[in-house]
Scaffold this motif. Structure first.
Motif, mmCIF file in Angstrom:
data_model
loop_
_atom_site.group_PDB
_atom_site.id
_atom_site.type_symbol
_atom_site.label_atom_id
_atom_site.label_comp_id
_atom_site.label_asym_id
_atom_site.label_seq_id
_atom_site.Cartn_x
_atom_site.Cartn_y
_atom_site.Cartn_z
ATOM 1 N N VAL A 20 0.857 -1.206 0.000
ATOM 2 C CA VAL A 20 0.000 0.000 0.000
ATOM 3 C C VAL A 20 0.882 1.240 0.000
ATOM 4 N N PHE A 21 0.373 2.296 -0.620
ATOM 5 C CA PHE A 21 1.132 3.552 -0.683
ATOM 6 C C PHE A 21 0.880 4.340 0.607
ATOM 7 N N ASN A 22 1.418 3.839 1.701
ATOM 8 C CA ASN A 22 1.216 4.463 3.011
ATOM 9 C C ASN A 22 2.402 5.357 3.370
ATOM 10 N N VAL A 28 10.185 6.586 1.727
ATOM 11 C CA VAL A 28 11.351 6.054 0.992
ATOM 12 C C VAL A 28 11.127 6.048 -0.525
ATOM 13 N N PHE A 29 10.001 6.615 -0.971
ATOM 14 C CA PHE A 29 9.578 6.403 -2.357
ATOM 15 C C PHE A 29 10.589 6.844 -3.416
ATOM 16 N N PRO A 30 11.241 8.012 -3.275
ATOM 17 C CA PRO A 30 12.203 8.399 -4.335
ATOM 18 C C PRO A 30 13.288 7.343 -4.514
ATOM 19 N N ARG A 35 15.414 2.716 -7.713
ATOM 20 C CA ARG A 35 16.125 1.431 -7.673
ATOM 21 C C ARG A 35 15.280 0.278 -8.213
ATOM 22 N N SER A 36 13.981 0.511 -8.458
ATOM 23 C CA SER A 36 13.088 -0.568 -8.904
ATOM 24 C C SER A 36 12.677 -0.463 -10.360
ATOM 25 N N VAL A 37 12.632 0.748 -10.893
ATOM 26 C CA VAL A 37 12.111 0.951 -12.250
ATOM 27 C C VAL A 37 13.250 1.410 -13.158
ATOM 28 N N LEU A 140 -1.656 3.256 -13.882
ATOM 29 C CA LEU A 140 -2.761 2.419 -14.393
ATOM 30 C C LEU A 140 -2.634 0.975 -13.915
ATOM 31 N N GLN A 141 -1.387 0.504 -13.760
ATOM 32 C CA GLN A 141 -1.160 -0.893 -13.343
ATOM 33 C C GLN A 141 -1.720 -1.179 -11.936
ATOM 34 N N PHE A 142 -2.007 -0.127 -11.171
ATOM 35 C CA PHE A 142 -2.588 -0.315 -9.830
ATOM 36 C C PHE A 142 -4.115 -0.168 -9.834
ATOM 37 N N GLU A 169 4.111 2.107 -17.962
ATOM 38 C CA GLU A 169 3.689 0.905 -17.257
ATOM 39 C C GLU A 169 4.794 -0.147 -17.226
ATOM 40 N N LYS A 170 4.744 -1.006 -16.212
ATOM 41 C CA LYS A 170 5.502 -2.246 -16.286
ATOM 42 C C LYS A 170 4.790 -3.140 -17.300
ATOM 43 N N LEU A 171 5.530 -3.780 -18.183
ATOM 44 C CA LEU A 171 4.897 -4.625 -19.208
ATOM 45 C C LEU A 171 4.984 -6.105 -18.845
ATOM 46 N N LEU A 185 16.243 -10.133 -16.112
ATOM 47 C CA LEU A 185 17.086 -8.938 -16.254
ATOM 48 C C LEU A 185 16.629 -7.829 -15.294
ATOM 49 N N HIS A 186 15.305 -7.760 -15.052
ATOM 50 C CA HIS A 186 14.812 -6.772 -14.087
ATOM 51 C C HIS A 186 15.298 -7.120 -12.672
ATOM 52 N N LEU A 187 15.325 -8.422 -12.353
ATOM 53 C CA LEU A 187 15.852 -8.830 -11.036
ATOM 54 C C LEU A 187 17.333 -8.469 -10.933
ATOM 55 N N PHE A 189 18.717 -5.970 -12.405
ATOM 56 C CA PHE A 189 18.727 -4.509 -12.197
ATOM 57 C C PHE A 189 18.540 -4.192 -10.714
ATOM 58 N N LYS A 190 17.586 -4.906 -10.064
ATOM 59 C CA LYS A 190 17.352 -4.658 -8.629
ATOM 60 C C LYS A 190 18.575 -5.049 -7.803
ATOM 61 N N ARG A 191 19.178 -6.194 -8.127
ATOM 62 C CA ARG A 191 20.402 -6.621 -7.396
ATOM 63 C C ARG A 191 21.504 -5.588 -7.572
ATOM 64 N N GLN A 202 10.280 -10.505 -1.104
ATOM 65 C CA GLN A 202 9.166 -9.985 -0.290
ATOM 66 C C GLN A 202 8.415 -8.875 -1.025
ATOM 67 N N LYS A 203 9.150 -8.019 -1.763
ATOM 68 C CA LYS A 203 8.479 -6.962 -2.538
ATOM 69 C C LYS A 203 7.591 -7.593 -3.609
ATOM 70 N N ARG A 204 8.096 -8.682 -4.198
ATOM 71 C CA ARG A 204 7.321 -9.368 -5.234
ATOM 72 C C ARG A 204 6.005 -9.913 -4.659
ATOM 73 N N ALA A 206 4.485 -8.732 -2.061
ATOM 74 C CA ALA A 206 3.658 -7.590 -1.652
ATOM 75 C C ALA A 206 2.889 -6.998 -2.830
ATOM 76 N N ILE A 207 3.516 -6.977 -4.029
ATOM 77 C CA ILE A 207 2.837 -6.304 -5.155
ATOM 78 C C ILE A 207 2.025 -7.250 -6.040
ATOM 79 N N GLU A 208 2.173 -8.572 -5.834
ATOM 80 C CA GLU A 208 1.571 -9.462 -6.844
ATOM 81 C C GLU A 208 0.046 -9.401 -6.905
ATOM 82 N N ASN A 239 11.511 -4.377 -18.825
ATOM 83 C CA ASN A 239 10.063 -4.586 -18.873
ATOM 84 C C ASN A 239 9.269 -3.357 -18.433
ATOM 85 N N PHE A 240 9.838 -2.176 -18.632
ATOM 86 C CA PHE A 240 9.136 -0.928 -18.317
ATOM 87 C C PHE A 240 9.101 -0.065 -19.567
ATOM 88 N N ALA A 241 7.911 0.434 -19.888
ATOM 89 C CA ALA A 241 7.761 1.177 -21.135
ATOM 90 C C ALA A 241 6.874 2.391 -20.943
HETATM 91 O O1 LIG Z 1 7.921 -4.386 -10.478
HETATM 92 C C1 LIG Z 1 8.513 -4.186 -9.436
HETATM 93 O O2 LIG Z 1 9.157 -5.024 -8.877
HETATM 94 C C2 LIG Z 1 8.438 -2.839 -8.868
HETATM 95 O O3 LIG Z 1 8.977 -2.620 -7.824
HETATM 96 C C3 LIG Z 1 7.747 -1.831 -9.650
HETATM 97 C C4 LIG Z 1 7.072 -0.703 -8.941
HETATM 98 C C5 LIG Z 1 6.278 0.099 -10.001
HETATM 99 O O4 LIG Z 1 6.366 -0.192 -11.170
HETATM 100 O O5 LIG Z 1 5.564 1.028 -9.614
HETATM 101 C C6 LIG Z 1 6.135 -1.145 -7.929
HETATM 102 C C7 LIG Z 1 5.895 -0.493 -6.772
HETATM 103 C C8 LIG Z 1 6.679 0.686 -6.364
HETATM 104 O O6 LIG Z 1 5.858 1.787 -6.534
HETATM 105 C C9 LIG Z 1 7.854 0.921 -7.212
HETATM 106 C C10 LIG Z 1 8.070 0.219 -8.359
#
Ligand SMILES: O=C(O)C(=O)C[C@]1(C(=O)O)C=C[C@@H](O)C=C1
Ligand SMILES: C[S@@+](CC[C@H](N)C(=O)[O-])C[C@H]1O[C@@H](n2cnc3c(N)ncnc32)[C@H](O)[C@@H]1O
Length: 247
Positions: A20-22, A28-30, A35-37, A140-142, A169-171, A185-187, A189-191, A202-204, A206-208, A239-241
């Protein structure tokens, strides 16, 4: 404003709660999004440049799902059309409060920036004014999949001739091997950006359930069904476009 490192998923959480966007995320969002996109800073800055092309005098520019207002700041830096106004919208109270602080800081640093209204609202409930630019940067992905067509149709109806929707969007990829490669390759990038295997896993989780990416083909068809005349991809990194959709 403090730039705190994203350590939200660094400790074992047991049952990982849905993302959740709490307040914790807003803090920590910036760091998290950079680091994620892959390509995020380039996309944000160039949305400003693209907006400079599409913005019409005397019109509204929307930043939908503005979070901390990174896109809004880029719009304010680049758009020179006369008497434009930015409306930045997010339904997270924590994001909106911090977004207002960031924009006040931008106001204190620069003169003659476009006026901006930061609104805490659901973009599905918004009464859209005639606008020349709508940016949806990873928002839009949310939105629930079944609500995406009607939202895009409403945006299309509000867009003025000569304007544009910029949709990032993430594709997802329909070809399994392409999906597997770009996910790997995205993983990487995160590493490379310092996330541990635990943080990534854990992030995966949380967002799935809350973030549902579509394929480029799905985006294109849905945008055309919503009444857009043309869909032009202008950026892809892994995978981001980001796409330009013309009314
Ligand atoms: O796909 C992921 O693993 C992400 O972390 C992506 C993503 C996004 O695309 O918005 C998801 C949640 C956070 O807001 C930051 C990045
Ligand atoms: C990944 S973030 C967007 C990042 C931001 N656009 C940027 O470029 O920095 C997604 C944002 O969309 C917001 N959001 C999701 N669904 C929403 C809705 N229905 N109405 C308004 N905001 C929404 C979230 O609160 C979150 O701040």
């Amino acid at each position: 404003m403090s730039q705190e490192a994203d350590r939200l998923f660094a400790q074992p959480l047991g049952q990982v709660p849905d993302f959740v966007f709490n307040e914790d995320v807003a803090r920590v969002f910036p760091d998290m999004i950079k680091r994620s996109v892959p390509g995020y800073p380039t996309i944000v800055e160039n949305i400003g440049v693209l907006a400079g092309h599409f913005a019409r005098p005397d019109s509204v520019l929307y930043d939908l799902g503005c979070s901390l207002g990174a896109v809004t700041q880029a719009l304010r830096r680049h758009v020179k059309a006369e008497r434009c106004q930015v409306i930045a919208v997010d339904n997270s109270a924590a994001m909106v409060a911090r977004c207002r602080e960031y924009l006040q800081a931008q106001d204190a640093m620069f003169q003659e920036l476009l006026p901006v209204d930061v609104v805490e609202a659901d973009i599905l409930q918004l009464d859209y004014q005639p606008c020349s630019l709508v940016a949806m940067n990873f928002t839009l992905q949310f939105v629930a999949t079944e609500q995406r067509p009607e939202l895009l149709a409403r945006i299309r109806r509000a867009l003025l001739p000569g304007g544009a929707l910029i949709l990032s969007e993430k594709l997802r990829f329909e070809d399994a091997a392409e999906q597997a490669l770009l996910t790997d390759l995205h993983l990487d990038f995160k590493r490379a950006n310092g996330y541990s295997e635990l943080e990534i896993a854990q992030k995966r989780s949380a967002i799935e359930h809350v973030m549902k990416p579509d394929s480029l083909q799905q985006h294109r068809e849905r945008l055309l069904d919503a009444g857009f005349s043309r869909v032009v991809p202008w950026f892809q990194c892994l995978n981001f476009a980001s796409l330009i959709a013309l009314p």
